[in-house]
Scaffold this motif. Structure first.
Motif, PDB file in Angstrom:
ATOM      1  N   UNK A 132      43.358  39.122  43.657  1.00  9.73           N
ATOM      2  CA  UNK A 132      41.906  38.806  42.722  1.00  9.73           C
ATOM      3  C   UNK A 132      41.416  37.042  42.503  1.00  9.73           C
ATOM      4  N   UNK A 167      39.569  35.629  40.485  1.00 14.70           N
ATOM      5  CA  UNK A 167      39.430  35.325  39.537  1.00 14.70           C
ATOM      6  C   UNK A 167      40.077  35.488  38.486  1.00 14.70           C
ATOM      7  N   UNK A 168      41.178  36.585  38.710  1.00 14.87           N
ATOM      8  CA  UNK A 168      42.530  36.691  37.583  1.00 14.87           C
ATOM      9  C   UNK A 168      43.514  35.810  37.907  1.00 14.87           C
ATOM     10  N   UNK A 217      47.798  48.423  34.073  1.00 10.38           N
ATOM     11  CA  UNK A 217      48.083  47.002  34.775  1.00 10.38           C
ATOM     12  C   UNK A 217      47.661  45.934  34.272  1.00 10.38           C
ATOM     13  N   UNK A 256      40.468  45.588  35.673  1.00 15.32           N
ATOM     14  CA  UNK A 256      40.110  44.524  36.726  1.00 15.32           C
ATOM     15  C   UNK A 256      40.242  45.574  37.976  1.00 15.32           C
ATOM     16  N   UNK A 257      40.168  45.462  39.053  1.00 13.97           N
ATOM     17  CA  UNK A 257      40.067  46.153  40.200  1.00 13.97           C
ATOM     18  C   UNK A 257      40.026  46.186  41.387  1.00 13.97           C
ATOM     19  N   UNK A 258      40.151  46.674  42.293  1.00 13.00           N
ATOM     20  CA  UNK A 258      40.495  46.659  43.816  1.00 13.00           C
ATOM     21  C   UNK A 258      38.740  47.270  44.045  1.00 13.00           C
ATOM     22  N   UNK A 259      38.527  45.983  44.510  1.00 15.58           N
ATOM     23  CA  UNK A 259      37.177  46.607  45.135  1.00 15.58           C
ATOM     24  C   UNK A 259      36.289  46.664  46.140  1.00 15.58           C
ATOM     25  N   UNK A 260      37.550  46.270  47.189  1.00 10.80           N
ATOM     26  CA  UNK A 260      37.271  45.883  48.568  1.00 10.80           C
ATOM     27  C   UNK A 260      37.196  47.626  49.222  1.00 10.80           C
ATOM     28  N   UNK A 294      48.464  46.754  43.711  1.00  5.90           N
ATOM     29  CA  UNK A 294      48.458  45.313  43.242  1.00  5.90           C
ATOM     30  C   UNK A 294      47.903  44.874  43.815  1.00  5.90           C
ATOM     31  N   UNK A 295      47.036  44.096  43.233  1.00  2.00           N
ATOM     32  CA  UNK A 295      45.627  43.079  43.628  1.00  2.00           C
ATOM     33  C   UNK A 295      45.876  41.433  43.333  1.00  2.00           C
ATOM     34  N   UNK A 328      47.342  47.401  39.174  1.00  2.00           N
ATOM     35  CA  UNK A 328      46.020  47.841  39.148  1.00  2.00           C
ATOM     36  C   UNK A 328      45.897  48.259  37.840  1.00  2.00           C
TER      37      UNK A 328
END
Lengths: 361, 361, 361, 361
Positions: free
Chosen positions: B74, B76-77, B32, C123-127, B71-72, B83
């Motif tokens: 974000x 914040x990142x 990730x 990190x994570x795809x929180x959606x 992929x994401x 991921x």
């Protein structure tokens, strides 16, 4: 993942070092009901066994194989047969000569795995090369003998087709000659030359490379799979996994790069109601799947790294030095690679037979 | 078992046929937190894309890749990153020209997988070769672009070193030239000759083979594993799995068979406190483990089987006939094999990086 | 290694997140020549589809599956059939409601994977839970529909046998009732009670667990393998891999711990010339190999973690807080687990069918 | 594919039958540099060894393990350490009592694998159950001892929490008691009752089931993977692969099915700057990934199938008959399953440690 396992449905997992107590393997996936005795395996091991001529290492290893599991002597079935459970094959190491290993313990032999094992693992069993020794290939031969029994209709034959820079004359090819000389060479005339040539190499304390060719006849069309289950892909991996192999080719191989499409195409005719190819540049594999022609693979083996002439190297502590590798080494490891390459062919084919049968019935 | 999966810890599973809706793959095991956008991948696909010169097929495929998962974005990142979950890469097929396929539906093209697929599966998607089409290699290039990001310190470069029987002159080698000609040839002079040569081949309705060389610089010593997890074993499998490849060699390769032990040994000296090899016959791999030198692999690609000159063949019904393969074909598939072979090198290295880290920390 | 792949010879590799562009999978190893259209799959997806009663999430997803590869419409074979190459199944995400995710982005929902994904990947795809969402199970159902076609003689049926602490009355068991209530419950009477019970749970903003039972009839004796290829081992893995499952049992399962040997032994008689077991405490598996009896597995599903009642938790920054999970959630995820568990049973059996055929012919 | 292999990066391949020459395994993937002597393993084997009380089989097997490869005594490293190559562990069978096997050769013991092995393979090594014998579990214990050394910071403890229908009183739980009674029972009071209970079972020629619980403390948060690489999925497979296991549950397990979401949620608080869960219904695994809490798994073991009371069965020829299984059998195999289950926990954790490190560094 399988750093010490080869194959998928028919698979072997090997263990053992050159100077440990024993080497061996677990053969898994073997169909049940196949007659199997140690004597069926021993013949193949004897072909590979060291110390049989002045052209191989003088280490004396009987390489006597024991079957510790996976077979059963049932009086109702009449004789020892496989049961479908894992077959454990063990070969005890006998001639682990007590000697001073300080030379190879502290210095890296150029061309050998000493350096890379040390860097990777931080330590290594340096006695006789440890796990990187070609001694492990005895186990392949043993497992290969079992594999042959899984595909009994297939004839697998290997031979030496080049020693040093000297190729055989293919016009002289005669499979019957292979067992008549200490080189597994199918060309009697060239074999005689090799005797002289290799004596020179040996006496000079040097070594030479070789090319081995293995052919499997009787492989039905249809084995293998597209894309990443290609029969030739697995053959390439099988052969490249043998110690000292630096190149693998199928059929016409590198020569095919120089062909035109017309020259390369194996044209097809009908003969006795069956498709017949007019040539075999494909080496029996099209699109990763067997065509029914002979499967033909060649492998290039580099010269033995252990030679008597001094080479520049460094110690494990990073000091420049020279090394001379004494001990009992094959001047041409390519010779004993012949039964090993045959075994790898058998292992790949047995595996693909089961894989094909799984998907196709 | 993995007929359509390549790799172990870093792995891709591909799908798709030449004339289906789409081709693509799932890349699994990617660490990730790696920045990854479609544009990072597209550049590599563009190198392989057909229709860019008169020397490749005129099929017009934009080969636009989409990332559908893994992929994401974000806030914040700051930007799209991997991921750690599976990355789905999809390329829609656009130029599936509506045409009459009856010729290749009913006849087996010599040298092609038509015959073996039909025998194995009893049916096949004959449109453009279906699953056996080199179109699948676009997916490898896409996955390879992700793999490169996993081992960013490694430089992977491929080139064409032989076209038909004509080798480049290694004295002229200049990596910078590779992108200056339509052949990925590092020798400007020979590239000019290839232009003329391949025009002749093309106009004659013929095709020719090639040899591709791929080099990876910056691979640390210690990757790979003994026996059946050898780095060169996996490279051999990777390259042999590419369509039309008939041979693979590492370092000196087949030439090593002609060497003596003295010639072959890559001697070691110290330089700036580090081990330095004086030659690289090993091709960067000793005992299956990387030595820190450049990893060098060469692959032989046979000539395109689809040619305009008639060849003898049979129909699916077993009638003898001739075949002429019209359509849009590369006269030398070896050219577009360059980015594909680079990708396979990247995939093998990314996988071995993770495998090494798993066992060794 | 296969973090996103399930199965060996018949295998699926899945991808996709709850709120990404699409979810889907590559099904590899399917035998060729099997009729397969999207409509064959859609029916099973519709059983699992959300929003069909007030007892499941109100997210509106048509879950329309597309087959992007691996099938071929050949006029000679008459209809779309599998080709033996990878089958790509894709389901586009439609109802990715644009909303404010800051609550679950910054806080860990107790009982959910938020915390562990964040710790593992950074990190994570929180959606909607990203990759940890039960949305992935739609893909299993799609692949399972293909698997059923590989073992057409086997009938696989699942149902709900417990909701919250309330078990069904097995005396009322009627498979025909399963489709007559929104709970896949085979006991009409208890189903009526569940309606009332779950309405209470739902209105209270709470959730409850469940137990699902899946039966496969028509599995021949002999599938599976000893030791680490056990059929029940793979069923246990298959079921435990489903979101929210906390327990799996085969046949008598945990109750067998309380039995004596006499009670547990499934005695054998002959009936119509065939062995017949007088009971099925074994759940159709002895020594890891199918006995020919119904294969019976049960799985315990924990209550949905997303509830409206506040729970104590922490933020990603380590601050103590409370969380209330709004959004569209199933009050009892066990209901929609029924078609998912059926699919996993089908996938395990199709895989073992091919594995058995590979070794045994 | 791995019918006799367990694990991925850290893996064992086992072989051997109850009455063959030896049982053993190859442990592959072990990191190098770990101190390992046979004595490190022997202690765990001794816990499982038969014949230690009247409550286990009276077969006398010393179960003395030998390490045949993969370790190296280097005077520079000072002591025997792993080298990173395969570790072969062998246990010779000693007490293969010569006896008349005609009873179990010709008749199928209800509840045993006799029937299914015979149907699958067409023959079987019936002596002592052959490959289906619980004797294979000694090898798991040996490999598990190596696995523990790979994750030295983790404490793995197992115990018996139910015998027949009788559960322990969890209020009396004391790990220190486990080694004070022949049942690995953490509740001294109930252990005393078990003694009486099992004596009754034994004297009646009967047998009983059990439930075993294994706990791993010190597992860091983040091990495991989503979807099909779940830690609990692999634990379920590991435990279900043990002979006679019919059910597996994680954390609250089947009880969770009866919980509401409020009851099930393990709430989170901060304690000494670290997240702390207020309960452990999850059993240390959320979304397939470890949470840092204790990993807790329970397994249900059915009663020994070999009992002295006659049961109805058939012969291999299909004739109805009765069977009485004499010989040396455990009245409650659940007891000796405790060290086996601990070993499987260790193997899963060592594997996931390496897998996690591979992807995450």
């Amino acid at each position: 993942m399988s750093h010490n396992t080869f194959g998928h449905l028919f698979r072997m997992t090997t263990f053992g070092e050159s100077h440990g107590a024993a080497i061996g393997c677990v053969v898994d996936g073997c169909p049940p009901g196949i007659k199997l005795a140690a004597s069926d395996i021993q013949g193949f091991l004897d072909k590979r066994r060291p110390g049989q001529s002045r052209f191989t290492t003088q280490r004396q290893e009987p390489d006597a194989v024991k079957i510790l599991s996976g077979v059963f002597e049932d009086d109702r079935t009449g004789g020892q047969v496989t049961t479908g459970t894992p077959i454990m094959l063990m070969i005890e190491n006998v001639d682990q000569r007590s000697k001073d290993y300080s030379e190879i313990r502290d210095k890296f032999r150029p061309g050998h795995a000493d350096f890379t094992y040390q860097v990777k693992y931080g330590l290594r069993d340096y006695r006789g090369g440890g796990r990187s020794s070609a001694r492990e290939t005895a186990v392949r031969v043993a497992a290969g003998a079992v594999a042959r029994k899984v595909v009994p209709a297939i004839t697998i034959r290997g031979c030496l087709v080049q020693m040093g820079p000297h190729k055989i004359d293919r016009k002289n090819w005669d499979w019957a000659e292979v067992d008549n000389n200490p080189f597994f060479c199918p060309d009697r005339k060239t074999a005689a030359f090799y005797e002289e040539y290799l004596d020179g190499i040996r006496k000079a304390g040097s070594s030479c490379g070789a090319v081995v060719e293995v052919t499997a006849s009787g492989v039905p069309a249809g084995w293998g799979a597209p894309v990443y289950g290609k029969l030739d892909q697995d053959l390439a991996a099988a052969m490249m996994s043998i110690n000292a192999v630096k190149g693998v080719e199928i059929g016409a191989g590198f020569a095919a790069a120089g062909f035109t499409g017309e020259e390369n195409a194996d044209e097809i005719r009908m003969r006795h109601g069956k498709p017949e190819f007019l040539s075999n540049n494909a080496g029996g594999v099209l699109g990763g799947i067997s065509s029914g022609q002979d499967v033909v693979v060649r492998l290039a083996i580099k010269p033995t790294s252990s030679i008597l002439n001094p080479r520049q190297t460094i110690t494990a502590q990073g000091t420049e030095t020279d090394i001379v590798t004494k001990g009992r080494h094959d001047p041409c490891v390519g010779i004993r690679a012949v039964p090993v390459a045959e075994a790898m062919m058998a292992l790949v084919l047995a595996d693909h037979f089961l894989r094909h049968r799984g998907q196709m019935g």
